[in-house]
Design a protein around this motif. Sequence first.
Motif, short mmCIF file in Angstrom:
data_model
loop_
_atom_site.label_atom_id
_atom_site.label_comp_id
_atom_site.label_asym_id
_atom_site.label_seq_id
_atom_site.Cartn_x
_atom_site.Cartn_y
_atom_site.Cartn_z
N CYS B 54 0.73 11.45 4.42
CA CYS B 54 -0.44 10.65 4.04
C CYS B 54 -1.41 10.47 5.20
O CYS B 54 -2.17 9.51 5.27
CB CYS B 54 -0.06 9.27 3.52
SG CYS B 54 1.23 9.29 2.29
N HIS B 57 -5.84 13.81 3.77
CA HIS B 57 -6.04 13.88 2.33
C HIS B 57 -6.01 15.33 1.89
O HIS B 57 -6.74 16.15 2.45
CB HIS B 57 -7.40 13.28 1.98
CG HIS B 57 -7.28 12.03 1.20
ND1 HIS B 57 -7.02 12.03 -0.14
CD2 HIS B 57 -7.35 10.73 1.57
CE1 HIS B 57 -6.96 10.78 -0.58
NE2 HIS B 57 -7.15 9.97 0.45
N ASP B 62 -1.03 17.93 -5.12
CA ASP B 62 -0.42 16.63 -4.85
C ASP B 62 1.02 16.87 -4.43
O ASP B 62 1.52 18.00 -4.50
CB ASP B 62 -0.48 15.76 -6.12
CG ASP B 62 -0.25 14.28 -5.80
OD1 ASP B 62 0.07 13.95 -4.63
OD2 ASP B 62 -0.38 13.45 -6.71
N SER B 69 3.25 9.46 -5.32
CA SER B 69 2.22 10.45 -4.99
C SER B 69 1.63 10.17 -3.61
O SER B 69 1.29 9.04 -3.28
CB SER B 69 1.11 10.39 -6.03
OG SER B 69 -0.08 10.92 -5.50
N VAL B 71 -1.17 11.07 -2.78
CA VAL B 71 -2.60 10.85 -2.97
C VAL B 71 -2.88 9.43 -3.44
O VAL B 71 -3.76 8.75 -2.92
CB VAL B 71 -3.18 11.87 -3.98
CG1 VAL B 71 -4.66 11.60 -4.23
CG2 VAL B 71 -2.99 13.29 -3.45
N THR B 72 -2.11 8.98 -4.41
CA THR B 72 -2.45 7.69 -5.03
C THR B 72 -1.54 6.54 -4.61
O THR B 72 -1.86 5.39 -4.84
CB THR B 72 -2.37 7.80 -6.57
OG1 THR B 72 -1.05 8.21 -6.93
CG2 THR B 72 -3.37 8.82 -7.09
N ASP B 73 -0.41 6.83 -3.97
CA ASP B 73 0.53 5.75 -3.65
C ASP B 73 1.06 5.92 -2.23
O ASP B 73 2.26 5.92 -1.99
CB ASP B 73 1.68 5.76 -4.67
CG ASP B 73 2.47 4.46 -4.64
OD1 ASP B 73 2.07 3.55 -3.89
OD2 ASP B 73 3.48 4.37 -5.35
N SER B 74 0.13 6.05 -1.29
CA SER B 74 0.53 6.39 0.07
C SER B 74 1.41 5.31 0.70
O SER B 74 2.30 5.62 1.47
CB SER B 74 -0.71 6.64 0.92
OG SER B 74 -1.52 5.49 0.95
#
Lengths: 416, 314
Positions: B54, B57, B62, B69, B71-74
């Motif tokens: 993380c 980006h 993904d 994820s 991307v969305t849940d670093s």
Amino acid sequence: MSRIFAIAWKDLRSTMRNVPALAMMLAAPLALSALLGFAFGGGGNFSISATKVAVADLDAPVFTSSSGVASSSAGQTVVGILKSPQLKDILQVSEKPIAAARRSVDGGKAAAAVIIPADFSSVIFSTSSTTPRTAIELYENPTQGIGGSITESIVDQALLELNGARAAAQAAAAVATANGRSHDQAVQKAIKTFVGQGGSSGVAVVQRPPQLGGKKSKDVGITGLVLAGMMVFFMFFGASNVARTILTEERNGTLPRLFTTPTPRRVILGGKFASTYLTVLAQAVIIVVAGRLFFAIDWGALDVVALLILAAAAVASSLGLLVISIVRTPAQAGAIGAGVYLVLGLLGGSFTGTAQSGTTYATVERLTPNGWLLVGWDRALRGGGAADIVWPVLIPLVFAVVFFALAVFRFRRRFA
Amino acid sequence: MSIVEVQELRKQYDPPKGVLAVDGVSFDIAQGEIFSLLGPNGAGKSTTISMLSCLLHPSGGDALVDGHSVVTDSQAVKEAIGVVPQDIALYPDMSARENLVFWGKMYGLAGGELQTRVDEVLELITLVDRQKDRLEKFSGGMKRRVNIGVALLHKPRVLYLDEPTVGIDPQSRRSILDGILALRDQGMTILYTTHYMAEAQELSDRIGIVDHGAMIAVGTNDELVKIVGEEAHVDLRVDHYLDGMVERWAQVLGVTKAMIDEDHAVLLVQDANEVLPRLFEAAAAAGSRITEVNVTEPNLEMVFLHLTGRALRE
Ligand SMILES: Nc1ncnc2c1ncn2[C@@H]1O[C@H](COP(=O)(O)OP(=O)(O)OP(=O)(O)O)[C@@H](O)[C@H]1O
Ligand SMILES: [Mg+2]
């Protein structure tokens, strides 16, 4: 919160182990102030901080019918001139009994004492043909720099005016005599005396330096103000030193590594901000305490000093962070930072002291946060209270908030 | 059960014209396995690790780490991972212990738990007696050990190690590799990158070979080696009677092919260990003496060469 503190503590400890950084943050301002303070002779023209003058008016008012001048005290006229509003930035006059006046010079509380003799009015208003002479005594501490000579030239000016008035009185008397009044011979001679001596006065200023030795005069003004200027200036560098670790940590990989830990980025940057602020805060506290210990500087009221230190640390740290947020490399930070701080230092009067209000220079100074801080320190050193430093603290804080906000904005974009 | 699932991960630095460092990489790592990314300099190994940490980006694709994820849940991903960066990322003016304590705090440890973990990790990296020394006084191998220790403090479920043995002596390398195997045996999942073929071969349960940002082959060591065939090459020299010997060796059990390459014999054999004694026996029976033997087992080096036409290390 504890993570912010952990980062701040780590950076503080690093700074404490970094001898060159410490030398720059602490030794440089103290050494420079010692040098500059010495060069200025411990008082005087570095700042416009008004010269403190004690006045002892021993003069007895005279009631002379023959002179045609209304009953009046010439001594009070001189006091009035010294206290006039036009001079309030230059002289800070307090009336005292003669012994107290001399004591305040001996004790370093005043740069000079002006002692008006008891026969002052009678000499000024005398129309006697044998012009009597008297003298205003200027009791001055020669170690207090040019404060004494400023007082002297002002008293001279006042006497010139009074002697002028006396000449006019003589002239009036002469006119009266010409109209057939008595003792015209004597009056004419008196006027001739004035004119013949080129208007030289019947009153002279005599200087008498106080006895040196005994109690050493306390250094109130100059070193404190020099050190305050140096302190704010070098706090910029102190802040820059810590803020720059954001760039060096980015390079060394520790910042990216921090970003891989569960500690959020805003906490990491918050920690960096905190360490910058706390470092310069510590720097300021150490310098103020050292100034007190080594130079016997009486900084002023504790709450005032604390407010000024907090505000100065806010300005220095926010500016340091802003510079770092703009540049790309540690080397750029050094070069650009030094330029910015020097210009601010020069404009803000860090090297020259606060300018007399109303001048262009004073206006320029008040465009800089450090200029305002210096105004605050000047007032604190002169014994000002919290009410006197509201603007000198608030305005730098506004600068700090703007700098901080810009730095946060830049860092957010950079480390998004 | 896969604990790491990488799906078509892409990274282009400074788009639109920058380097396409990772170009649609996909792989899975099972719970408790050591997975190695093997590839030459600039293959995109570190870039991949950075995205899985993380730190960067992804430009596309993904990855799920421990079900979250990148991307969305670093935040959840960062709690599950320990990252050992390729370059030592520590504070040289602080002692080993101070470093560990600081990083432990950054991993959310505190109080007695923090001190206990620091002690345990110091034990693990065998630096208990040097813990009070500043890092700048440490050797390269010792710094590497601290660099790894930092990532173990919070007992991560997945450990990323980016070329942790670069530039150190064989002894330190040995102890690091043994340590990694021990961690795997305790159940930790490990993503390892290297450009040393032998390391990947020794450590890994599975290996992904990467080149120019692309995954060119994935599998166990044996699976990968099969790409170039299972047989070992044996090169032999004899003092005389080369033609006759090649004919005799061709008849030996386990030899699939025997030929002459200028002044020596080249044999393809199924298992060199079993076949070699028979080759010597045959030579002795014919009155010929073997003067030189060279066995080349199939390896990842050969796989890389086979797939890219280039050697792994230039
Ligand atoms: N920050 C960056 N900006 C631009 N390009 C980069 C950056 N980092 C890496 N690259 C490029 O991306 C490609 C992959 O680099 P990466 O560091 O991921 O390779 P690597 O496999 O880790 O190599 P090595 O074995 O040398 O560590 C290289 O071409 C490199 O030049
Ligand atoms: Mg790399």
